[in-house]
Scaffold this active site. Sequence first.
Site, PDB file in Angstrom:
ATOM      1  N   LYS A  27       1.403  -1.356  -0.172  1.00 30.20           N
ATOM      2  CA  LYS A  27      -0.021  -0.128   0.252  1.00 30.20           C
ATOM      3  C   LYS A  27       1.066   1.509   0.306  1.00 30.20           C
ATOM      4  O   LYS A  27       0.099   2.042  -0.015  1.00 30.20           O
ATOM      5  CB  LYS A  27      -0.613   0.005   1.210  1.00 30.20           C
ATOM      6  CG  LYS A  27       0.142  -0.093   2.179  1.00 30.20           C
ATOM      7  CD  LYS A  27      -0.892  -0.157   3.934  1.00 30.20           C
ATOM      8  CE  LYS A  27      -0.591  -0.728   4.998  1.00 30.20           C
ATOM      9  NZ  LYS A  27       0.623  -1.346   5.331  1.00 30.20           N
ATOM     10  N   VAL A  31       9.457  -3.350  -2.954  1.00 27.65           N
ATOM     11  CA  VAL A  31      10.402  -3.247  -2.546  1.00 27.65           C
ATOM     12  C   VAL A  31      11.168  -4.110  -3.751  1.00 27.65           C
ATOM     13  O   VAL A  31      10.352  -4.897  -4.169  1.00 27.65           O
ATOM     14  CB  VAL A  31      10.227  -4.071  -1.271  1.00 27.65           C
ATOM     15  CG1 VAL A  31      11.520  -5.048  -0.655  1.00 27.65           C
ATOM     16  CG2 VAL A  31       9.429  -3.574  -0.130  1.00 27.65           C
ATOM     17  N   LYS A  44      13.673  -0.295  -0.815  1.00 26.58           N
ATOM     18  CA  LYS A  44      11.806   0.380  -1.025  1.00 26.58           C
ATOM     19  C   LYS A  44      12.218   1.113  -1.599  1.00 26.58           C
ATOM     20  O   LYS A  44      12.271   2.869  -1.577  1.00 26.58           O
ATOM     21  CB  LYS A  44      11.337   0.725   0.746  1.00 26.58           C
ATOM     22  CG  LYS A  44       9.863   0.520   0.861  1.00 26.58           C
ATOM     23  CD  LYS A  44      10.640   0.521   2.458  1.00 26.58           C
ATOM     24  CE  LYS A  44       8.832   0.927   2.778  1.00 26.58           C
ATOM     25  NZ  LYS A  44       8.281   0.214   4.480  1.00 26.58           N
ATOM     26  N   GLU A 122      18.403  -3.823   5.775  1.00 26.50           N
ATOM     27  CA  GLU A 122      19.114  -4.890   5.002  1.00 26.50           C
ATOM     28  C   GLU A 122      17.947  -6.000   4.338  1.00 26.50           C
ATOM     29  O   GLU A 122      16.257  -6.012   4.708  1.00 26.50           O
ATOM     30  CB  GLU A 122      18.504  -5.680   6.270  1.00 26.50           C
ATOM     31  CG  GLU A 122      19.007  -6.851   6.596  1.00 26.50           C
ATOM     32  CD  GLU A 122      19.271  -7.184   8.430  1.00 26.50           C
ATOM     33  OE1 GLU A 122      19.380  -8.940   8.520  1.00 26.50           O
ATOM     34  OE2 GLU A 122      19.179  -6.340   9.042  1.00 26.50           O
ATOM     35  N   ASP A 168       1.526   0.785  13.752  1.00 30.08           N
ATOM     36  CA  ASP A 168       0.280  -0.043  12.577  1.00 30.08           C
ATOM     37  C   ASP A 168       0.885  -1.362  12.609  1.00 30.08           C
ATOM     38  O   ASP A 168       0.390  -2.221  11.254  1.00 30.08           O
ATOM     39  CB  ASP A 168       0.469   0.522  11.260  1.00 30.08           C
ATOM     40  CG  ASP A 168      -0.869  -0.284   9.989  1.00 30.08           C
ATOM     41  OD1 ASP A 168      -1.971  -0.346  10.666  1.00 30.08           O
ATOM     42  OD2 ASP A 168      -0.491  -0.280   8.911  1.00 30.08           O
ATOM     43  N   ASN A 173       2.989  -6.693   9.040  1.00 33.53           N
ATOM     44  CA  ASN A 173       4.699  -5.780   9.037  1.00 33.53           C
ATOM     45  C   ASN A 173       4.912  -7.022   9.867  1.00 33.53           C
ATOM     46  O   ASN A 173       6.232  -6.106  10.831  1.00 33.53           O
ATOM     47  CB  ASN A 173       3.968  -4.539   9.405  1.00 33.53           C
ATOM     48  CG  ASN A 173       3.204  -3.959   9.858  1.00 33.53           C
ATOM     49  OD1 ASN A 173       3.040  -4.732  10.773  1.00 33.53           O
ATOM     50  ND2 ASN A 173       2.240  -3.321   9.921  1.00 33.53           N
ATOM     51  N   ASP A 185       8.293  -1.533   7.788  1.00 22.39           N
ATOM     52  CA  ASP A 185       6.686  -0.812   8.372  1.00 22.39           C
ATOM     53  C   ASP A 185       6.418   0.117   9.374  1.00 22.39           C
ATOM     54  O   ASP A 185       5.765   0.785   9.731  1.00 22.39           O
ATOM     55  CB  ASP A 185       5.964  -1.893   7.445  1.00 22.39           C
ATOM     56  CG  ASP A 185       5.855  -2.146   6.479  1.00 22.39           C
ATOM     57  OD1 ASP A 185       6.762  -1.678   5.410  1.00 22.39           O
ATOM     58  OD2 ASP A 185       5.205  -3.223   6.003  1.00 22.39           O
TER      59      ASP A 185
END
Length: 281
Positions: A27, A31, A44, A122, A168, A173, A185
Site C-alpha cells: 500500500k 520493494v 524500498k 537489510e 500500525d 508487518n 514498515d
Amino acid sequence: MKAPPRLQSLVDEGLIDTVVRQLMSGKEAMVYVVRCGDETRCAKIYKEATNRSFRQAVDYTENRKVKNTRLQRAMAKGTKFGRQATEAAWQSAEVDALYRLAAAGVRVPVPYNFCDGVLLMELVTDAEGDAAPRLNDVVFTPEDARRHHASLLTEVVRMLCAGVVHGDLSEFNVLLAADGPVIIDLPQAVDAAGNNHAKRMLLRDVENLKVFFGQFAPELLQSRYGEEMWNLYERGELDVGTVLTGRFERAAGPVDVGGVLREVDDARAEEAARRLRMAAG
C-alpha cells in the site's frame, strides 16, 4: 532484470550493482531485491501520495517536527511545495525511526542509505536464505505462538522505551526471520511522548498481536499486556528489563464518558481504514 526508473539513480551512484527481482508491492511502497557488492539487500521505493491507499492521517503526523519554518508554513498551507515537503517528511519518518530503533537494539531491518525516495536496507531472510515470510503466511504451534508473541512484546517495550510507537503493528508487518520476528514498515511511527494518540495506537498494536497469536494459543486472548505496558510507561517505571504479567486492573474512579465515546469512534474509523489497507495490500 532491468532497473526500474526510480532505482536507476542508485545504480548510477554505485549504491546498487544489479536489481535481482521485485519482492513485493504494498500500500505504501514497492520493494526490490538488489545486489550491492557481495551483499543482497532490498530497496524500498515509496509510492507517491496519490498512488497510496494509506493516507497521511493527522493522528500519525501530529507533532512531527520540521526545522525549517518556511517548510512548516508551506506544509500548513498545503501549497505544491508544501505537499512535496510533507511527502518527503513522511518518507524520512521511517528512515529516522529505523536508525533510532536499530540504535536501541530493536529487531528492525538495518538501514543503509536513503536516496531519491528509495530506502536501501537489510534483506531479512529465513533459515534457507530466502526472503523471510510475514507472520500472516505462517501457521504456528501453540508453543511457537507463545514464544514469538513474548518476543514481539519485548520488542514493543524496547520501542516504547526508545520513545516510539509503531502505530500500525500487526501480523502483516512482522517478518519471521531465521532467528525470530523482525518488525518492518515504520513510516507511520509516532513519538510516544509527543503524540496524543500514542496510547491508543500502542494498545491497538499489542491487541493486534494478541488476536493473531491467540488463534494458535487461545489463553493469550485473556492477557492485557498493552494496558500494563502503557501504565508502567506513564509512571516512568518501564524499562527494557521489565517483566510483564499480562494482568491489569483499571483504577476505580469517575468515567470520562465523552473520552470513551471518542475512543470508540476513533477505533471504528481506524478499523475501517485498516480493512481498506489490508484489501489494497
